[in-house]
Design a protein around this motif. Structure first.
Motif, PDB file in Angstrom:
ATOM      1  N   UNK A 162      46.359 -42.842   1.335  1.00 27.73           N
ATOM      2  CA  UNK A 162      45.272 -43.426   2.125  1.00 27.73           C
ATOM      3  C   UNK A 162      44.583 -42.375   2.983  1.00 27.73           C
ATOM      4  N   UNK A 163      45.399 -41.548   3.669  1.00 26.18           N
ATOM      5  CA  UNK A 163      44.821 -40.499   4.511  1.00 26.18           C
ATOM      6  C   UNK A 163      44.096 -39.452   3.673  1.00 26.18           C
ATOM      7  N   UNK A 164      44.625 -39.160   2.499  1.00 30.92           N
ATOM      8  CA  UNK A 164      43.977 -38.193   1.612  1.00 30.92           C
ATOM      9  C   UNK A 164      42.588 -38.683   1.213  1.00 30.92           C
ATOM     10  N   UNK A 165      42.492 -39.982   0.880  1.00 31.36           N
ATOM     11  CA  UNK A 165      41.189 -40.547   0.530  1.00 31.36           C
ATOM     12  C   UNK A 165      40.259 -40.614   1.735  1.00 31.36           C
ATOM     13  N   UNK A 166      40.836 -40.886   2.913  1.00 31.51           N
ATOM     14  CA  UNK A 166      40.025 -40.950   4.130  1.00 31.51           C
ATOM     15  C   UNK A 166      39.381 -39.603   4.428  1.00 31.51           C
ATOM     16  N   UNK A 167      40.178 -38.548   4.424  1.00 36.94           N
ATOM     17  CA  UNK A 167      39.636 -37.218   4.723  1.00 36.94           C
ATOM     18  C   UNK A 167      38.723 -36.722   3.609  1.00 36.94           C
ATOM     19  N   UNK A 168      39.031 -37.117   2.366  1.00 38.52           N
ATOM     20  CA  UNK A 168      38.135 -36.761   1.262  1.00 38.52           C
ATOM     21  C   UNK A 168      36.776 -37.436   1.434  1.00 38.52           C
ATOM     22  N   UNK A 169      36.784 -38.688   1.937  1.00 38.89           N
ATOM     23  CA  UNK A 169      35.517 -39.370   2.205  1.00 38.89           C
ATOM     24  C   UNK A 169      34.710 -38.650   3.274  1.00 38.89           C
ATOM     25  N   UNK A 170      35.396 -38.207   4.343  1.00 41.15           N
ATOM     26  CA  UNK A 170      34.706 -37.432   5.376  1.00 41.15           C
ATOM     27  C   UNK A 170      34.161 -36.121   4.810  1.00 41.15           C
ATOM     28  N   UNK A 171      34.933 -35.488   3.949  1.00 40.14           N
ATOM     29  CA  UNK A 171      34.482 -34.231   3.347  1.00 40.14           C
ATOM     30  C   UNK A 171      33.218 -34.454   2.518  1.00 40.14           C
ATOM     31  N   UNK A 172      33.194 -35.538   1.741  1.00 40.37           N
ATOM     32  CA  UNK A 172      32.018 -35.835   0.918  1.00 40.37           C
ATOM     33  C   UNK A 172      30.788 -36.067   1.794  1.00 40.37           C
ATOM     34  N   UNK A 173      30.975 -36.773   2.920  1.00 38.24           N
ATOM     35  CA  UNK A 173      29.849 -37.046   3.814  1.00 38.24           C
ATOM     36  C   UNK A 173      29.363 -35.783   4.512  1.00 38.24           C
TER      37      UNK A 173
END
Length: 341
Positions: A162-173
């Motif tokens: 979950x945290x990996x996807x969360x930070x990946x989402x921030x990275x994409x933004x």
């Protein structure tokens, strides 16, 4: 019994005031403010939905507790309950306001996903409000914060994906490699418009209106094409072949004129980027060339091809330009024919 008349009156008065405020004054004030189009007024009233009724009821109940003949320790407990409810309702209002204004601000920034940031902002307000609520009712929050810090490692390990996807989402933004509204094509041939980047997944809508759900960590490490970067405008290419007897100067002039007509229909703002053709091959039965024409975005290639083929076919017929079909000529030597006989 006479001692309880005043507390009951306060409770009933709070209920009545809440109903009147919610059904009449609040509704009329909302209509007035929305008509005047005050910036952010709609968000404020959506955030205050049902809260005025709750606050009037709590005010009546609080006044009833003060006037009721009850023991001091019971009155203290009731006051704490009222305080908790009030603080929690204020936290809800602030969370709604924060999420609403974040959404309003982000939607003005083209291509930025609102759901991820607004949910994070709302969660932060709830956490801060909960800590203030606990501190107000006398609960020490320092040990709680310390405990959360110590247990953060265990929680992080448990919620690794979950945290990996969360930070990946921030990275994409932050990297702006993918934005809402972009048209992307993944390495596995899936393609479509990005409609949302949430805390866990990126949602892509295909042209067939199906939805593709891609985990943020997968998208951040995937090879994909973003057809809206660096700009949305894209070059439409179309291969055409004409007969060997054609006047190539005429072919170029007519083809470019037709392409300009199509651009005037679907992309008039790009007309300054004149279309052009490039001959590139002596084929088996035709001279081949490629048309290059700018369109607004990836999806416009479909309508662009459709209109161009229709108009070009009609114009070539009017100009006497032939688009040949595959044909082969067989030459049989005279000796070979005699031998067969």
């Amino acid at each position: 019994m006479m001692q309880w008349i005043l507390p009951v009156v306060f409770v009933l008065a709070g209920l009545l005031a809440g109903i009147i405020a919610e059904k009449f004054f609040f509704k009329k004030l909302k209509t007035f403010v929305l008509k005047t189009k005050i910036p952010g007024s709609e968000l404020i009233f959506l955030s205050l939905h049902r809260m005025t009724f709750i606050w009037f009821v709590l005010a009546g109940f609080s006044a009833a507790v003060l006037s009721a003949p009850i023991k001091p320790d019971i009155a203290t407990v009731l006051h704490k309950i009222v305080t908790i409810v009030i603080l929690y309702s204020v936290t809800i209002v602030l969370a709604r306001l924060t999420a609403g204004f974040v959404n309003l601000f982000i939607t003005r920034s083209e291509g930025v996903s609102a759901s991820l940031i607004s949910n994070i902002a709302k969660t932060a307000v709830f956490v801060l409000g909960s800590l203030i609520l606990l501190q107000t009712v006398g609960v020490e929050i320092t040990p709680i914060i310390t405990t959360l810090g110590i247990s953060g490692l265990a929680v992080g390990l448990a919620l690794k994906d979950t945290l990996e996807n969360l930070f990946a989402g921030f990275y994409l933004l932050i990297s702006k490699q993918v934005r809402t509204g972009d048209y992307v094509k993944l390495a596995d041939s899936h393609e479509g418009y990005v409609i949302d980047i949430s805390w866990r997944n990126t949602t892509i809508r295909e042209l067939s209106n199906n939805v593709i759900i891609v985990p943020n960590c997968k998208l951040s490490s995937a090879i994909f094409i973003n057809y809206h970067l660096p700009v949305k405008e894209i070059t439409l290419t179309l291969n055409v072949g004409v007969d060997y007897e054609s006047d190539l100067e005429q072919v170029e002039r007519v083809t470019v004129e037709v392409a300009k007509e199509v651009m005037a229909e679907i992309a008039p703002q790009l007309i300054a980027n004149e279309p052009y053709i490039r001959f590139h091959k002596f084929g088996d039965f035709s001279i081949d060339f490629t048309l290059y024409m700018r369109v607004n975005e990836f999806f416009d290639q479909r309508i662009g091809r459709h209109l161009f083929i229709k108009k070009l076919h009609k114009r070539y017929q009017e100009e006497g330009i032939k688009i040949p079909f595959p044909a082969r000529e067989l030459y049989i030597p005279e000796n070979a024919a005699k031998l067969e006989n």
